[in-house]
Enzyme design. Structure first.
Site, PDB file in Angstrom:
ATOM      1  N   LYS A  93       0.890  -1.181   0.019  1.00 42.03           N
ATOM      2  CA  LYS A  93      -0.124  -0.068   0.076  1.00 42.03           C
ATOM      3  C   LYS A  93       0.966   1.237  -0.082  1.00 42.03           C
ATOM      4  O   LYS A  93       2.000   1.228   0.651  1.00 42.03           O
ATOM      5  CB  LYS A  93      -0.824   0.007   1.360  1.00 42.03           C
ATOM      6  CG  LYS A  93      -1.622   1.095   1.442  1.00 42.03           C
ATOM      7  CD  LYS A  93      -3.078   0.966   0.781  1.00 42.03           C
ATOM      8  CE  LYS A  93      -3.903   2.258   0.314  1.00 42.03           C
ATOM      9  NZ  LYS A  93      -3.512   2.723  -0.764  1.00 42.03           N
ATOM     10  N   LYS A 117       5.420   3.456   8.280  1.00 36.60           N
ATOM     11  CA  LYS A 117       4.284   4.400   8.438  1.00 36.60           C
ATOM     12  C   LYS A 117       3.054   3.569   8.555  1.00 36.60           C
ATOM     13  O   LYS A 117       2.348   3.792   9.250  1.00 36.60           O
ATOM     14  CB  LYS A 117       4.287   5.270   7.255  1.00 36.60           C
ATOM     15  CG  LYS A 117       3.165   6.398   7.246  1.00 36.60           C
ATOM     16  CD  LYS A 117       3.060   7.066   6.125  1.00 36.60           C
ATOM     17  CE  LYS A 117       4.387   7.855   5.533  1.00 36.60           C
ATOM     18  NZ  LYS A 117       4.088   8.535   4.433  1.00 36.60           N
ATOM     19  N   LYS A 129       5.469   1.812  -3.273  1.00 38.50           N
ATOM     20  CA  LYS A 129       5.231   3.178  -3.572  1.00 38.50           C
ATOM     21  C   LYS A 129       5.731   3.233  -5.192  1.00 38.50           C
ATOM     22  O   LYS A 129       6.243   2.109  -5.543  1.00 38.50           O
ATOM     23  CB  LYS A 129       6.364   4.008  -2.997  1.00 38.50           C
ATOM     24  CG  LYS A 129       6.221   5.468  -3.229  1.00 38.50           C
ATOM     25  CD  LYS A 129       5.414   5.844  -2.163  1.00 38.50           C
ATOM     26  CE  LYS A 129       4.916   7.295  -2.606  1.00 38.50           C
ATOM     27  NZ  LYS A 129       4.099   7.999  -1.334  1.00 38.50           N
ATOM     28  N   ASP A 169      -0.237  10.909  -4.774  1.00 37.66           N
ATOM     29  CA  ASP A 169       1.053  11.385  -4.085  1.00 37.66           C
ATOM     30  C   ASP A 169       1.464  12.613  -4.980  1.00 37.66           C
ATOM     31  O   ASP A 169       0.273  13.246  -5.562  1.00 37.66           O
ATOM     32  CB  ASP A 169       2.264  10.323  -4.148  1.00 37.66           C
ATOM     33  CG  ASP A 169       3.489  10.887  -3.046  1.00 37.66           C
ATOM     34  OD1 ASP A 169       3.193  11.084  -1.733  1.00 37.66           O
ATOM     35  OD2 ASP A 169       4.253  11.467  -3.594  1.00 37.66           O
TER      36      ASP A 169
HETATM   37  P1  NDP Z   1       0.660  17.855  -4.619  1.00 28.48           P
HETATM   38  O1  NDP Z   1       1.158  17.564  -5.986  1.00 28.48           O
HETATM   39  O2  NDP Z   1      -0.553  18.081  -4.334  1.00 28.48           O
HETATM   40  O3  NDP Z   1       1.557  19.200  -4.056  1.00 28.48           O
HETATM   41  C1  NDP Z   1       2.994  19.071  -4.052  1.00 28.48           C
HETATM   42  C2  NDP Z   1       3.185  20.588  -3.807  1.00 28.48           C
HETATM   43  O4  NDP Z   1       4.798  20.530  -3.694  1.00 28.48           O
HETATM   44  C3  NDP Z   1       3.259  21.506  -4.782  1.00 28.48           C
HETATM   45  O5  NDP Z   1       2.892  22.796  -4.223  1.00 28.48           O
HETATM   46  C4  NDP Z   1       4.254  21.359  -5.456  1.00 28.48           C
HETATM   47  O6  NDP Z   1       4.695  22.593  -6.255  1.00 28.48           O
HETATM   48  C5  NDP Z   1       5.416  21.366  -4.392  1.00 28.48           C
HETATM   49  N1  NDP Z   1       6.553  20.864  -4.728  1.00 28.48           N
HETATM   50  C6  NDP Z   1       6.682  19.500  -5.421  1.00 28.48           C
HETATM   51  N2  NDP Z   1       7.687  18.923  -5.770  1.00 28.48           N
HETATM   52  C7  NDP Z   1       8.566  20.067  -5.599  1.00 28.48           C
HETATM   53  C8  NDP Z   1       9.849  20.518  -5.490  1.00 28.48           C
HETATM   54  N3  NDP Z   1      10.829  19.672  -6.048  1.00 28.48           N
HETATM   55  N4  NDP Z   1      10.478  21.612  -5.109  1.00 28.48           N
HETATM   56  C9  NDP Z   1       9.411  22.481  -4.514  1.00 28.48           C
HETATM   57  N5  NDP Z   1       8.141  22.327  -4.241  1.00 28.48           N
HETATM   58  C10 NDP Z   1       7.635  21.112  -4.860  1.00 28.48           C
HETATM   59  O7  NDP Z   1       1.318  16.873  -3.644  1.00 28.48           O
HETATM   60  P2  NDP Z   1       0.609  16.238  -2.071  1.00 28.48           P
HETATM   61  O8  NDP Z   1       0.343  17.665  -1.345  1.00 28.48           O
HETATM   62  O9  NDP Z   1       0.056  15.128  -2.312  1.00 28.48           O
HETATM   63  O10 NDP Z   1       2.334  15.739  -1.519  1.00 28.48           O
HETATM   64  C11 NDP Z   1       3.161  16.543  -0.985  1.00 28.48           C
HETATM   65  C12 NDP Z   1       4.059  15.802   0.044  1.00 28.48           C
HETATM   66  O11 NDP Z   1       3.403  15.184   1.052  1.00 28.48           O
HETATM   67  C13 NDP Z   1       4.939  14.952  -0.598  1.00 28.48           C
HETATM   68  O12 NDP Z   1       6.333  14.769   0.159  1.00 28.48           O
HETATM   69  C14 NDP Z   1       4.121  13.378  -0.480  1.00 28.48           C
HETATM   70  O13 NDP Z   1       4.904  12.476  -0.405  1.00 28.48           O
HETATM   71  C15 NDP Z   1       3.738  13.655   0.960  1.00 28.48           C
HETATM   72  N6  NDP Z   1       2.466  12.819   1.193  1.00 28.48           N
HETATM   73  C16 NDP Z   1       1.538  13.088   0.626  1.00 28.48           C
HETATM   74  C17 NDP Z   1       0.246  12.175   0.939  1.00 28.48           C
HETATM   75  C18 NDP Z   1      -1.109  12.389   0.339  1.00 28.48           C
HETATM   76  O14 NDP Z   1      -1.910  11.706   0.764  1.00 28.48           O
HETATM   77  N7  NDP Z   1      -1.203  13.253  -0.962  1.00 28.48           N
HETATM   78  C19 NDP Z   1       0.406  11.133   1.945  1.00 28.48           C
HETATM   79  C20 NDP Z   1       1.565  11.227   2.817  1.00 28.48           C
HETATM   80  C21 NDP Z   1       2.785  11.893   2.296  1.00 28.48           C
HETATM   81  P3  NDP Z   1       4.728  22.677  -7.759  1.00 28.48           P
HETATM   82  O15 NDP Z   1       3.273  22.582  -8.354  1.00 28.48           O
HETATM   83  O16 NDP Z   1       5.346  24.112  -8.368  1.00 28.48           O
HETATM   84  O17 NDP Z   1       5.388  21.515  -8.311  1.00 28.48           O
END
Ligand code: NDP
Length: 448
Positions: A93, A117, A129, A169
């Site tokens: 998962k 986790k 993943k 993600d």
């Molecule tokens: P989204 O794609 O919805 O949003 C990602 C955000 O982070 C965007 O604002 C993006 O900006 C920014 N971002 C991504 N890559 C980079 C980078 N290399 N440098 C700077 N900014 C960056 O993703 P999520 O909100 O779902 O995920 C965010 C984090 O949370 C990740 O680490 C993910 O693994 C973690 N996470 C997510 C879960 C979920 O349920 N969605 C669960 C657990 C953890 P831009 O649009 O400019 O790329």
């Protein structure tokens, strides 16, 4: 201690030699091994069965070609992956990430973290993943759909509701899950809970979109409570403006805190009055529908936009990194501490570098690693799987209460394994707390 250090170094030398170039994977394993080696010394049954050595080796790695046609009719080729890391306590998962920085090492780090986790949530889920180096940014809906269909055409042979259940993600939200699910259903001729993060009309769970951000906020609230405090009146700095950042902002505001920043990979906005419900609704439209840049918020609300920077030099009580890995370095950690930040709750996976974590620990900051603080997302995915199996759906209140309780329980587990005098080492607590259940299941299942 010197002996432990030597053991960690020896272990890591082998990991690095066997997995060359996978720097994020090395970083994630190192952090876990540092906590676990002393624990394993005290519990030799794990050492003798080589549990840790087995846990860092994925059960299976899938890599595949994803060809698709862009809107001009030109052939594009991306690479798809699924890391099936550990199935000792349940089906694999974990999310799918679509981002140009995706490679094998990044996904192995995420899959490894996911195993611990998922165990912390107490739900029966193994760890995995996957994703692709495909960049959804700037692509039309039709291009994203064609890519998702091609990706799923291969992935579908390897997944299933009792085998491997992917979710979203970075770069994979409701739109992508919809396209992926549609293709799975068409190829397999079955309507089943093979993905989580589905739309409400077709098997999704209430609160799943909110779960990671809400969960990281509930976790921070538990941490604040250990010092007799709460979010009331606190200034909060959040990075990112995607799924996790959006709902962390919502929950912090509901609990009485004031969120003053959001960012994307181009820069951050600073809104000293706070991002209230109305402004957040604008961010949701901007990011999830219009798919614009956070800079537009600054133009609309006449606030500061800082190009090319991360928000960690803004004074705050609580910091919630919710964008990506290694987004807080040592210098930024020092700035946070000297500005009076007392809590860091990681919505993202591994957003703090090892040097930044040392700064937090040295200064006795309440610091929660992603595998504990952001487990709310996968926890509600687990609840979505249960609802799918029962062909039932729980109310918003029911799911939120379960999520809240799971985050409290994860906090208690971290305290149980991480309390050192009057300081709680959440890294150690999460690593050992997550490890024990998986390790015991692996022991029981023999050498497999
Ligand atoms: P989204 O794609 O919805 O949003 C990602 C955000 O982070 C965007 O604002 C993006 O900006 C920014 N971002 C991504 N890559 C980079 C980078 N290399 N440098 C700077 N900014 C960056 O993703 P999520 O909100 O779902 O995920 C965010 C984090 O949370 C990740 O680490 C993910 O693994 C973690 N996470 C997510 C879960 C979920 O349920 N969605 C669960 C657990 C953890 P831009 O649009 O400019 O790329």
């Amino acid at each position: 201690m010197a002996n432990y250090e030597q053991q960690v170094n020896d272990f890591m030398a082998k990991v690095i030699a066997k997995n060359p170039g996978e720097v994020e994977f090395h970083q994630a394993v190192h952090e876990v091994v540092e906590s676990l080696i002393p624990f394993i010394e005290e519990n030799p049954q794990y050492r003798e069965a080589k549990i840790l050595e087995r846990m860092i080796e994925p059960e299976r790695v899938l890599m595949f070609r994803v060809p698709w046609l862009d809107d001009k009719g030109v052939v594009q080729i991306n690479r798809g992956y699924r890391i099936e890391m550990n199935s000792a306590i349940g089906p694999y998962k974990g999310g799918l990430r679509f981002h140009p920085t995706v490679n094998l090492g990044v996904l192995k780090f995420l899959a490894f973290e996911q195993v611990l986790k998922n165990s912390l949530t107490t739900l029966p889920m193994g760890g995995g993943k996957g994703g692709s180096d495909f960049d959804p940014k700037g692509k039309s809906d039709n291009e994203v759909m064609r890519f998702c269909q091609s990706f799923m055409t291969e992935l579908q042979r390897h997944i299933g509701p009792n085998t491997d259940v992917p979710a979203g993600d970075i770069g994979v939200g409701g739109r992508e899950i919809g396209f992926l699910y549609g293709q799975y259903k068409r190829l397999r001729n079955e309507f089943t809970g093979v993905l989580t993060g589905k739309g409400l009309e077709w098997g999704g769970s209430l609160i799943r979109p909110e779960a990671t951000g809400y969960g990281a906020t509930y976790f921070a609230d538990e941490m604040l409570a250990t010092r007799g405090s709460s979010f009331k009146g606190k200034t909060v700095v959040i990075s990112g403006s995607g799924n996790v950042a959006q709902y962390a902002t919502e929950k912090v505001t509901q609990l009485g805190g004031k969120v003053v920043t959001l960012s994307d990979s181009s820069g951050y906005i600073y809104d000293p009055k706070g991002i209230d419900a109305e402004k957040l609704a604008y961010v949701l439209r901007l990011k999830n529908i219009k798919r614009g840049r956070i800079k537009e918020y600054a133009e609309k609300y006449k606030v500061e936009y800082i190009e090319g920077k991360r928000p960690w030099d803004v004074k705050c009580d609580v910091a919630m990194p919710c964008a990506t890995q290694n987004e807080i370095n040592e210098e930024e950690a020092k700035t946070l501490v000297s500005n009076g930040c007392i809590v860091v709750s990681e919505g993202a996976n591994m957003p703090s570098t090892p040097e930044a974590i040392l700064v937090f620990e040295k200064n006795k900051i309440l610091y929660a690693p992603g595998k504990a603080a952001n487990a709310g997302g996968v926890a509600v995915s687990g609840l979505e799987m249960s609802q799918n199996s029962m062909r039932m759906s729980w109310t918003r209140k029911e799911v939120d209460e379960r999520l809240h309780q799971i985050m409290r329980d994860i906090h208690s587990t971290c305290v149980k394994y991480g309390k050192q005098g009057d300081y709680i080492d959440y890294v150690k607590g999460a690593n050992i707390g997550g490890f024990v259940k998986v390790a015991d299941a692996m022991l029981a299942q023999g050498v497999v």
